[in-house]
Write a protein that holds these residues in place. Structure first.
Motif, PDB file in Angstrom:
ATOM      1  N   ALA A 144       0.828  -1.207   0.000  1.00 39.37           N
ATOM      2  CA  ALA A 144       0.000   0.000   0.000  1.00 39.37           C
ATOM      3  C   ALA A 144       0.864   1.259   0.000  1.00 39.37           C
ATOM      4  O   ALA A 144       0.599   2.205  -0.747  1.00 39.37           O
ATOM      5  CB  ALA A 144      -0.934  -0.005   1.217  1.00 39.37           C
ATOM      6  N   VAL A 145       1.900   1.263   0.830  1.00 41.81           N
ATOM      7  CA  VAL A 145       2.816   2.411   0.904  1.00 41.81           C
ATOM      8  C   VAL A 145       3.519   2.613  -0.436  1.00 41.81           C
ATOM      9  O   VAL A 145       3.592   3.734  -0.948  1.00 41.81           O
ATOM     10  CB  VAL A 145       3.832   2.228   2.056  1.00 41.81           C
ATOM     11  CG1 VAL A 145       4.992   3.222   1.930  1.00 41.81           C
ATOM     12  CG2 VAL A 145       3.144   2.364   3.400  1.00 41.81           C
ATOM     13  N   ASP A 146       4.017   1.534  -1.015  1.00 40.08           N
ATOM     14  CA  ASP A 146       4.704   1.635  -2.312  1.00 40.08           C
ATOM     15  C   ASP A 146       3.777   2.220  -3.380  1.00 40.08           C
ATOM     16  O   ASP A 146       4.185   3.098  -4.154  1.00 40.08           O
ATOM     17  CB  ASP A 146       5.212   0.269  -2.762  1.00 40.08           C
ATOM     18  CG  ASP A 146       6.354  -0.259  -1.906  1.00 40.08           C
ATOM     19  OD1 ASP A 146       6.938   0.512  -1.119  1.00 40.08           O
ATOM     20  OD2 ASP A 146       6.653  -1.471  -2.024  1.00 40.08           O
ATOM     21  N   ASN A 147       2.557   1.737  -3.420  1.00 40.58           N
ATOM     22  CA  ASN A 147       1.592   2.235  -4.418  1.00 40.58           C
ATOM     23  C   ASN A 147       1.236   3.699  -4.160  1.00 40.58           C
ATOM     24  O   ASN A 147       1.128   4.489  -5.104  1.00 40.58           O
ATOM     25  CB  ASN A 147       0.333   1.367  -4.424  1.00 40.58           C
ATOM     26  CG  ASN A 147       0.590  -0.002  -5.014  1.00 40.58           C
ATOM     27  OD1 ASN A 147       1.477  -0.176  -5.849  1.00 40.58           O
ATOM     28  ND2 ASN A 147      -0.167  -0.983  -4.570  1.00 40.58           N
ATOM     29  N   TYR A 148       1.061   4.059  -2.905  1.00 38.74           N
ATOM     30  CA  TYR A 148       0.743   5.448  -2.554  1.00 38.74           C
ATOM     31  C   TYR A 148       1.880   6.379  -2.975  1.00 38.74           C
ATOM     32  O   TYR A 148       1.648   7.423  -3.585  1.00 38.74           O
ATOM     33  CB  TYR A 148       0.479   5.558  -1.050  1.00 38.74           C
ATOM     34  CG  TYR A 148       0.113   6.951  -0.610  1.00 38.74           C
ATOM     35  CD1 TYR A 148      -1.199   7.414  -0.689  1.00 38.74           C
ATOM     36  CD2 TYR A 148       1.092   7.822  -0.113  1.00 38.74           C
ATOM     37  CE1 TYR A 148      -1.527   8.693  -0.291  1.00 38.74           C
ATOM     38  CE2 TYR A 148       0.766   9.104   0.293  1.00 38.74           C
ATOM     39  CZ  TYR A 148      -0.541   9.544   0.203  1.00 38.74           C
ATOM     40  OH  TYR A 148      -0.865  10.817   0.597  1.00 38.74           O
TER      41      TYR A 148
END
Length: 151
Positions: free
Chosen positions: A93-97
């Motif tokens: 999720a962090v990577d995508n954000y």
């Protein structure tokens, strides 16, 4: 009448292992593997490590369970098996954000670089909220569950 002689296979002995021993066995496994093969090949569907593949490094077979984070490569004891589940989910999720916004999803009121779960959930990057805080490290923006990493 012909009788075949069968070589009796040695049954690996049962062993009890510690987390440091499993970590060392995994490091040695990776060192012995060709090319780009890494520890994730040891991971079962439930994120547990297939210790039978490490028997030669551990001195036998263990029925214990240890778990692996696919994203951070960290290894955990059974009592901490929820940590790699949430590490992997939140890291993705962090990577995508970051990829989409160019920003870090951090809680503003925190002294540490703590992941802002509500922000990620409100933006539909995160479907489940971890029951413990996770932090973003400066090393490749990887997550950690250990606040002492910043002490």
């Amino acid at each position: 009448m012909l009788f075949k002689k069968f070589k009796k296979e040695a049954v690996p002995r049962q062993v009890t292992v510690t987390l440091p021993e499993v970590k060392q066995a995994v490091r040695q496994f990776e060192k012995d593997m060709p090319g780009k093969i890494n520890r994730t090949v040891l991971m079962r569907e439930d994120k547990s490590i297939d210790l039978s593949r490490l028997a030669r490094y551990l001195g036998g077979r263990s029925e214990q369970k240890f778990y692996l984070s696919r994203e951070t490569f960290e290894i955990f004891e059974e009592k901490d098996k929820e940590i790699p589940y949430f590490l992997d989910m939140v890291q993705s999720a962090v990577d995508n954000y970051i990829s989409d916004t160019g920003k870090l999803p951090l809680l503003e009121e925190s002294d540490l670089p703590e992941v802002h779960y509500h922000l990620l959930a409100s933006q539909r990057y995160l479907k489940e909220m971890p029951p413990f805080p996770l932090y973003i490290t400066e090393e490749e923006l990887m997550l950690t569950h250990r606040p002492e990493h910043f002490g």
